[in-house]
Design a protein around this motif. Structure first.
Motif, PDB file in Angstrom:
ATOM      1  N   LEU A 192      17.073 -56.129   7.488  1.00 53.75           N
ATOM      2  CA  LEU A 192      17.720 -55.396   6.404  1.00 53.75           C
ATOM      3  C   LEU A 192      17.044 -55.754   5.097  1.00 53.75           C
ATOM      4  O   LEU A 192      16.790 -56.924   4.818  1.00 53.75           O
ATOM      5  CB  LEU A 192      19.202 -55.759   6.306  1.00 53.75           C
ATOM      6  CG  LEU A 192      20.106 -55.350   7.459  1.00 53.75           C
ATOM      7  CD1 LEU A 192      21.522 -55.839   7.213  1.00 53.75           C
ATOM      8  CD2 LEU A 192      20.106 -53.851   7.650  1.00 53.75           C
ATOM      9  N   GLN A 193      16.773 -54.741   4.332  1.00 49.58           N
ATOM     10  CA  GLN A 193      16.217 -54.942   3.003  1.00 49.58           C
ATOM     11  C   GLN A 193      17.008 -54.042   2.071  1.00 49.58           C
ATOM     12  O   GLN A 193      16.608 -52.911   1.806  1.00 49.58           O
ATOM     13  CB  GLN A 193      14.726 -54.604   2.979  1.00 49.58           C
ATOM     14  CG  GLN A 193      13.905 -55.507   3.863  1.00 49.58           C
ATOM     15  CD  GLN A 193      12.450 -55.052   3.951  1.00 49.58           C
ATOM     16  OE1 GLN A 193      12.094 -53.959   3.575  1.00 49.58           O
ATOM     17  NE2 GLN A 193      11.619 -55.931   4.450  1.00 49.58           N
ATOM     18  N   PRO A 194      18.172 -54.515   1.579  1.00 51.05           N
ATOM     19  CA  PRO A 194      19.017 -53.668   0.741  1.00 51.05           C
ATOM     20  C   PRO A 194      18.294 -53.210  -0.521  1.00 51.05           C
ATOM     21  O   PRO A 194      17.558 -53.963  -1.148  1.00 51.05           O
ATOM     22  CB  PRO A 194      20.189 -54.586   0.377  1.00 51.05           C
ATOM     23  CG  PRO A 194      20.168 -55.684   1.386  1.00 51.05           C
ATOM     24  CD  PRO A 194      18.739 -55.839   1.797  1.00 51.05           C
ATOM     25  N   VAL A 195      18.520 -51.938  -0.861  1.00 51.42           N
ATOM     26  CA  VAL A 195      17.916 -51.362  -2.051  1.00 51.42           C
ATOM     27  C   VAL A 195      18.921 -50.361  -2.632  1.00 51.42           C
ATOM     28  O   VAL A 195      19.578 -49.624  -1.888  1.00 51.42           O
ATOM     29  CB  VAL A 195      16.553 -50.701  -1.728  1.00 51.42           C
ATOM     30  CG1 VAL A 195      16.686 -49.596  -0.712  1.00 51.42           C
ATOM     31  CG2 VAL A 195      15.870 -50.219  -2.980  1.00 51.42           C
ATOM     32  N   HIS A 196      19.049 -50.361  -3.952  1.00 48.40           N
ATOM     33  CA  HIS A 196      20.006 -49.468  -4.602  1.00 48.40           C
ATOM     34  C   HIS A 196      19.497 -48.031  -4.545  1.00 48.40           C
ATOM     35  O   HIS A 196      18.299 -47.771  -4.683  1.00 48.40           O
ATOM     36  CB  HIS A 196      20.245 -49.896  -6.056  1.00 48.40           C
ATOM     37  CG  HIS A 196      21.423 -49.210  -6.653  1.00 48.40           C
ATOM     38  ND1 HIS A 196      21.311 -48.014  -7.312  1.00 48.40           N
ATOM     39  CD2 HIS A 196      22.742 -49.539  -6.655  1.00 48.40           C
ATOM     40  CE1 HIS A 196      22.519 -47.633  -7.714  1.00 48.40           C
ATOM     41  NE2 HIS A 196      23.391 -48.540  -7.332  1.00 48.40           N
ATOM     42  N   VAL A 197      20.412 -47.102  -4.377  1.00 43.49           N
ATOM     43  CA  VAL A 197      20.057 -45.694  -4.235  1.00 43.49           C
ATOM     44  C   VAL A 197      19.286 -45.166  -5.441  1.00 43.49           C
ATOM     45  O   VAL A 197      18.387 -44.327  -5.289  1.00 43.49           O
ATOM     46  CB  VAL A 197      21.307 -44.830  -3.932  1.00 43.49           C
ATOM     47  CG1 VAL A 197      22.252 -44.778  -5.125  1.00 43.49           C
ATOM     48  CG2 VAL A 197      20.894 -43.441  -3.473  1.00 43.49           C
ATOM     49  N   GLN A 198      19.582 -45.660  -6.638  1.00 43.18           N
ATOM     50  CA  GLN A 198      18.848 -45.174  -7.810  1.00 43.18           C
ATOM     51  C   GLN A 198      17.389 -45.633  -7.781  1.00 43.18           C
ATOM     52  O   GLN A 198      16.500 -44.893  -8.168  1.00 43.18           O
ATOM     53  CB  GLN A 198      19.524 -45.624  -9.107  1.00 43.18           C
ATOM     54  CG  GLN A 198      19.051 -44.835 -10.298  1.00 43.18           C
ATOM     55  CD  GLN A 198      19.272 -43.323 -10.131  1.00 43.18           C
ATOM     56  OE1 GLN A 198      20.374 -42.876  -9.846  1.00 43.18           O
ATOM     57  NE2 GLN A 198      18.223 -42.540 -10.276  1.00 43.18           N
ATOM     58  N   ASP A 199      17.163 -46.856  -7.291  1.00 42.36           N
ATOM     59  CA  ASP A 199      15.782 -47.328  -7.148  1.00 42.36           C
ATOM     60  C   ASP A 199      15.038 -46.501  -6.099  1.00 42.36           C
ATOM     61  O   ASP A 199      13.853 -46.191  -6.266  1.00 42.36           O
ATOM     62  CB  ASP A 199      15.752 -48.810  -6.768  1.00 42.36           C
ATOM     63  CG  ASP A 199      16.259 -49.711  -7.880  1.00 42.36           C
ATOM     64  OD1 ASP A 199      16.097 -49.345  -9.063  1.00 42.36           O
ATOM     65  OD2 ASP A 199      16.827 -50.775  -7.567  1.00 42.36           O
ATOM     66  N   VAL A 200      15.729 -46.145  -5.028  1.00 45.08           N
ATOM     67  CA  VAL A 200      15.124 -45.301  -3.997  1.00 45.08           C
ATOM     68  C   VAL A 200      14.783 -43.932  -4.580  1.00 45.08           C
ATOM     69  O   VAL A 200      13.677 -43.419  -4.397  1.00 45.08           O
ATOM     70  CB  VAL A 200      16.068 -45.159  -2.776  1.00 45.08           C
ATOM     71  CG1 VAL A 200      15.555 -44.114  -1.797  1.00 45.08           C
ATOM     72  CG2 VAL A 200      16.231 -46.501  -2.077  1.00 45.08           C
ATOM     73  N   ALA A 201      15.727 -43.341  -5.319  1.00 48.28           N
ATOM     74  CA  ALA A 201      15.492 -42.024  -5.923  1.00 48.28           C
ATOM     75  C   ALA A 201      14.334 -42.069  -6.906  1.00 48.28           C
ATOM     76  O   ALA A 201      13.474 -41.174  -6.916  1.00 48.28           O
ATOM     77  CB  ALA A 201      16.764 -41.530  -6.611  1.00 48.28           C
ATOM     78  N   ASP A 202      14.261 -43.113  -7.730  1.00 53.28           N
ATOM     79  CA  ASP A 202      13.170 -43.224  -8.687  1.00 53.28           C
ATOM     80  C   ASP A 202      11.808 -43.343  -7.982  1.00 53.28           C
ATOM     81  O   ASP A 202      10.842 -42.686  -8.348  1.00 53.28           O
ATOM     82  CB  ASP A 202      13.371 -44.452  -9.595  1.00 53.28           C
ATOM     83  CG  ASP A 202      14.505 -44.270 -10.586  1.00 53.28           C
ATOM     84  OD1 ASP A 202      14.999 -43.125 -10.772  1.00 53.28           O
ATOM     85  OD2 ASP A 202      14.926 -45.282 -11.176  1.00 53.28           O
ATOM     86  N   GLY A 203      11.760 -44.176  -6.947  1.00 56.35           N
ATOM     87  CA  GLY A 203      10.514 -44.355  -6.204  1.00 56.35           C
ATOM     88  C   GLY A 203      10.083 -43.091  -5.481  1.00 56.35           C
ATOM     89  O   GLY A 203       8.906 -42.721  -5.502  1.00 56.35           O
ATOM     90  N   MET A 204      11.038 -42.405  -4.883  1.00 53.35           N
ATOM     91  CA  MET A 204      10.710 -41.176  -4.163  1.00 53.35           C
ATOM     92  C   MET A 204      10.282 -40.069  -5.120  1.00 53.35           C
ATOM     93  O   MET A 204       9.379 -39.292  -4.796  1.00 53.35           O
ATOM     94  CB  MET A 204      11.895 -40.726  -3.311  1.00 53.35           C
ATOM     95  CG  MET A 204      12.124 -41.634  -2.133  1.00 53.35           C
ATOM     96  SD  MET A 204      13.507 -41.047  -1.159  1.00 53.35           S
ATOM     97  CE  MET A 204      13.637 -42.383   0.005  1.00 53.35           C
ATOM     98  N   ALA A 205      10.916 -39.992  -6.268  1.00 49.64           N
ATOM     99  CA  ALA A 205      10.523 -38.988  -7.263  1.00 49.64           C
ATOM    100  C   ALA A 205       9.073 -39.225  -7.696  1.00 49.64           C
ATOM    101  O   ALA A 205       8.299 -38.263  -7.828  1.00 49.64           O
ATOM    102  CB  ALA A 205      11.458 -39.030  -8.464  1.00 49.64           C
ATOM    103  N   ALA A 206       8.723 -40.468  -7.869  1.00 48.11           N
ATOM    104  CA  ALA A 206       7.338 -40.795  -8.235  1.00 48.11           C
ATOM    105  C   ALA A 206       6.371 -40.432  -7.111  1.00 48.11           C
ATOM    106  O   ALA A 206       5.295 -39.894  -7.349  1.00 48.11           O
ATOM    107  CB  ALA A 206       7.203 -42.276  -8.594  1.00 48.11           C
ATOM    108  N   LEU A 207       6.772 -40.690  -5.869  1.00 51.61           N
ATOM    109  CA  LEU A 207       5.904 -40.370  -4.733  1.00 51.61           C
ATOM    110  C   LEU A 207       5.622 -38.867  -4.619  1.00 51.61           C
ATOM    111  O   LEU A 207       4.502 -38.465  -4.367  1.00 51.61           O
ATOM    112  CB  LEU A 207       6.548 -40.847  -3.412  1.00 51.61           C
ATOM    113  CG  LEU A 207       6.412 -42.313  -3.076  1.00 51.61           C
ATOM    114  CD1 LEU A 207       7.263 -42.637  -1.847  1.00 51.61           C
ATOM    115  CD2 LEU A 207       4.971 -42.673  -2.825  1.00 51.61           C
ATOM    116  N   VAL A 208       6.640 -38.064  -4.794  1.00 45.74           N
ATOM    117  CA  VAL A 208       6.442 -36.633  -4.601  1.00 45.74           C
ATOM    118  C   VAL A 208       5.839 -35.948  -5.822  1.00 45.74           C
ATOM    119  O   VAL A 208       5.021 -35.039  -5.692  1.00 45.74           O
ATOM    120  CB  VAL A 208       7.764 -35.926  -4.186  1.00 45.74           C
ATOM    121  CG1 VAL A 208       8.735 -35.800  -5.333  1.00 45.74           C
ATOM    122  CG2 VAL A 208       7.461 -34.567  -3.600  1.00 45.74           C
ATOM    123  N   ALA A 209       6.179 -36.407  -7.012  1.00 46.46           N
ATOM    124  CA  ALA A 209       5.764 -35.684  -8.218  1.00 46.46           C
ATOM    125  C   ALA A 209       4.533 -36.252  -8.894  1.00 46.46           C
ATOM    126  O   ALA A 209       3.807 -35.524  -9.552  1.00 46.46           O
ATOM    127  CB  ALA A 209       6.920 -35.660  -9.211  1.00 46.46           C
TER     128      ALA A 209
END
Length: 184
Positions: free
Chosen positions: A164-181
């Motif tokens: 398990l590597q807990p991560v906050h949903v906002q950090d996930v959203a920020d990282g994914m937004a950077a990956l796609v855009a």
């Protein structure tokens, strides 16, 4: 950028949609009725893909039905990625799971791994995000942990080795937004 976001009503998808919209991107977030990955309609899928610069697949289901998992996590993304490439979509972000591997014996993790491999094989520019335990208000895991804190004792497995590597949903959203855009 025009982005097709699959799973935009889910826990991660809602946060990612807000982040992408705040950055000025145009999102299409079809409902299950408009684009059902359990029974994929090619005509509806191709209509959703038309004019998109990127696809984000944030769909994930929990089920004991191996065929259902295989359909939603593997076969539907494989077909969508092939159609996306034909439609001229340049980028794909696949939201997967920690440890996803096509040969994994756990059906959920294996189906995610097979889906990842199929999307990569499409030839598009693909990024795969594999978060583990995503937490934040409104998430199922957060609600479970809040309920567990009310127990008088909490038993954890011995050994101290957890995948398990807990991560906050906002950090996930920020990282994914950077990956796609922000990809070249």
């Amino acid at each position: 950028m025009n982005i097709l976001l699959l799973g935009g009503s889910g826990f991660i998808g809602r946060h990612l949609a807000a982040r992408l919209r705040a950055s000025g991107h145009q999102l299409q977030t079809p409902t299950h009725k408009e684009l059902d990955l359990r029974a994929l309609d090619e005509r509806a899928a191709r209509a959703c893909l038309r004019g998109q610069d990127a696809v984000v697949n944030a769909v994930g289901i929990m089920s004991r039905d191996a065929d259902r998992l295989e359909t939603v996590h593997h076969h539907a993304p494989a077909a969508l990625a092939a159609w996306a490439r034909e439609a001229g979509v340049a980028r794909w972000l696949q939201v997967s799971a920690l440890g996803a591997d096509a040969a994994h014996p756990v059906v959920f993790v294996g189906s995610k791994g097979r889906g990842d491999a199929a999307v990569v094989a499409s030839g598009m520019q693909v990024a795969i995000a594999r978060p583990s335990l995503v937490y934040g208000r409104g998430g199922h895991s957060t609600e479970l942990f809040l309920k567990l804190t009310r127990l008088p004792i909490l038993a954890l497995p011995a050994g101290g080795r957890f995948a398990l590597q807990p991560v906050h949903v906002q950090d996930v959203a920020d990282g994914m937004a950077a990956l796609v855009a922000d990809a070249p």
